[in-house]
Design an enzyme around this catalytic site. Structure first.
Site, PDB file in Angstrom:
ATOM      1  N   ASP A 197       2.387  -0.864  21.634  1.00 36.24           N
ATOM      2  CA  ASP A 197       1.039  -0.981  22.220  1.00 36.24           C
ATOM      3  C   ASP A 197       0.427  -2.332  21.846  1.00 36.24           C
ATOM      4  O   ASP A 197       0.343  -2.666  20.668  1.00 36.24           O
ATOM      5  CB  ASP A 197       0.126   0.132  21.691  1.00 36.24           C
ATOM      6  CG  ASP A 197       0.545   1.511  22.181  1.00 36.24           C
ATOM      7  OD1 ASP A 197       0.337   1.803  23.365  1.00 36.24           O
ATOM      8  OD2 ASP A 197       1.104   2.282  21.378  1.00 36.24           O
TER       9      ASP A 197
ATOM     10  N   ASP B  44       6.488  -4.036  17.648  1.00 41.07           N
ATOM     11  CA  ASP B  44       5.450  -3.049  17.924  1.00 41.07           C
ATOM     12  C   ASP B  44       5.357  -2.878  19.451  1.00 41.07           C
ATOM     13  O   ASP B  44       5.824  -3.752  20.195  1.00 41.07           O
ATOM     14  CB  ASP B  44       4.131  -3.571  17.343  1.00 41.07           C
ATOM     15  CG  ASP B  44       2.969  -2.682  17.697  1.00 41.07           C
ATOM     16  OD1 ASP B  44       3.054  -1.472  17.445  1.00 41.07           O
ATOM     17  OD2 ASP B  44       1.966  -3.194  18.241  1.00 41.07           O
TER      18      ASP B  44
END
Ligand SMILES: [Mg+2]
Length: 303
Positions: free
Chosen positions: A32, A30
């Site tokens: 952010d 991932d």
């Protein structure tokens, strides 16, 4: 050994860290809250991702963010010190375009969302409308069926800072036809926060459109397994894959559903307190392993 309980890798010995590193060939990460927050890299994340690459791991950046095209994500990653190329970016804007292309979609898409989705659709030759402000004029009751485009055959909902009442009306009206497809990029409640201001996420808009259309969206982002299917067609082995994320209800849920090993870092949405709450209330799956921040892994390797 890492599959049954949350294990803080910081407590691992050198052999265990090596065993962990040997247990996967592919890293899905991932962005952010793991690699960066807004435009600031999280210290140590770039060096760790670049280390994975150096020791031969295959890397994919898997983001629910739909506001950019893959090329722009790659540029952002590179500017923050990550080695990254466009083919390794799996953003939800790209997944939407890829999905519609794969089913031979020929009609027009009504987008609640931003240019990230529009540009990815354009890249695969799919027409779209709806991006940008759509204001109430003169009042919302004046909308007529002639305001709808008869060529629209799908509604896509992503993050849209110009969301408005007319947009909800149009989306729901298109979706009144059973033939109209309903896709959503993701259902994240909020953006990872770097201040006291809460920024409502795409899930806020998806739920609103689901409510007024009385339909359920096909969600392509995490925790939906679409990314696994997409990568399996390119040779991914779920048993040799590590998913790294900062949210238990998207990233870790996604990893568990897909049969990946999972690593949670505490630099984004889920905190130590959040992990305790999840453990006690069983509201989301727990990760296999945990680290305060991704960069700690490289420190452990080098210690
Ligand atoms: Mg995140």
């Amino acid at each position: 050994m890492f599959k049954s309980a949350v294990f803080n890798l910081k407590d691992a010995g050198k052999d265990q860290v090596q065993e962990f590193l040997n247990s996967f060939d592919t890293v899905l990460c991932d962005c952010d809250g793991v690699l960066w927050i807004d435009n600031n890299a999280i210290p140590g994340s770039a060096d760790t991702m670049n280390y994975f690459r150096k020791i031969g791991k295959q890397i994919f950046f898997v983001t629910n963010n739909s506001t950019k095209i893959r090329g722009d994500f790659a540029i952002k990653a590179q500017q923050l010190g990550f080695i990254a190329n466009e083919d390794e970016i799996l953003s939800t804007s790209y997944l939407v375009a890829h999905y519609l292309k794969s089913i031979g979609f020929k009609k027009k898409v009504y987008i609640i969302g931003s240019n990230g989705i529009g540009d990815e659709l354009k890249a695969v030759g799919i027409r779209h409308i709806g991006i940008g402000p759509d204001h109430v004029k003169p009042d919302f009751k004046s909308m007529k069926s002639t305001d709808l485009d008869p060529e629209v055959g799908a509604v896509v909902v992503g993050f849209d800072e110009h969301i408005s009442y007319p947009k909800f009306m149009k989306a729901a009206s298109y979706l009144a036809s059973d033939e109209c497809l309903f896709l959503a990029t993701n259902t994240d409640e909020r953006f990872p926060k770097s201040s006291s201001i809460i920024v409502p996420g795409t899930g806020t808009l998806v739920r609103a459109v689901e409510t007024c259309s009385e339909r359920k969206a096909l969600v392509l982002g995490k925790p939906n397994e679409y990314v696994r299917k997409f990568l399996e067609s390119r040779g991914l082995d779920p048993a040799r894959t590590l998913m790294i994320g900062d949210r238990c209800n998207t990233d870790i849920e996604f990893g568990v559903r897909c049969g990946f090993q999972t690593l949670l870092v505490l630099t984004g949405v889920t905190s130590t307190k959040g992990v305790e709450k999840i453990r006690n209330e069983k509201i989301a799956p727990l990760p296999d392993v945990i680290l305060p921040k991704l960069g700690d892994l490289l420190t452990l390797v080098e210690s």
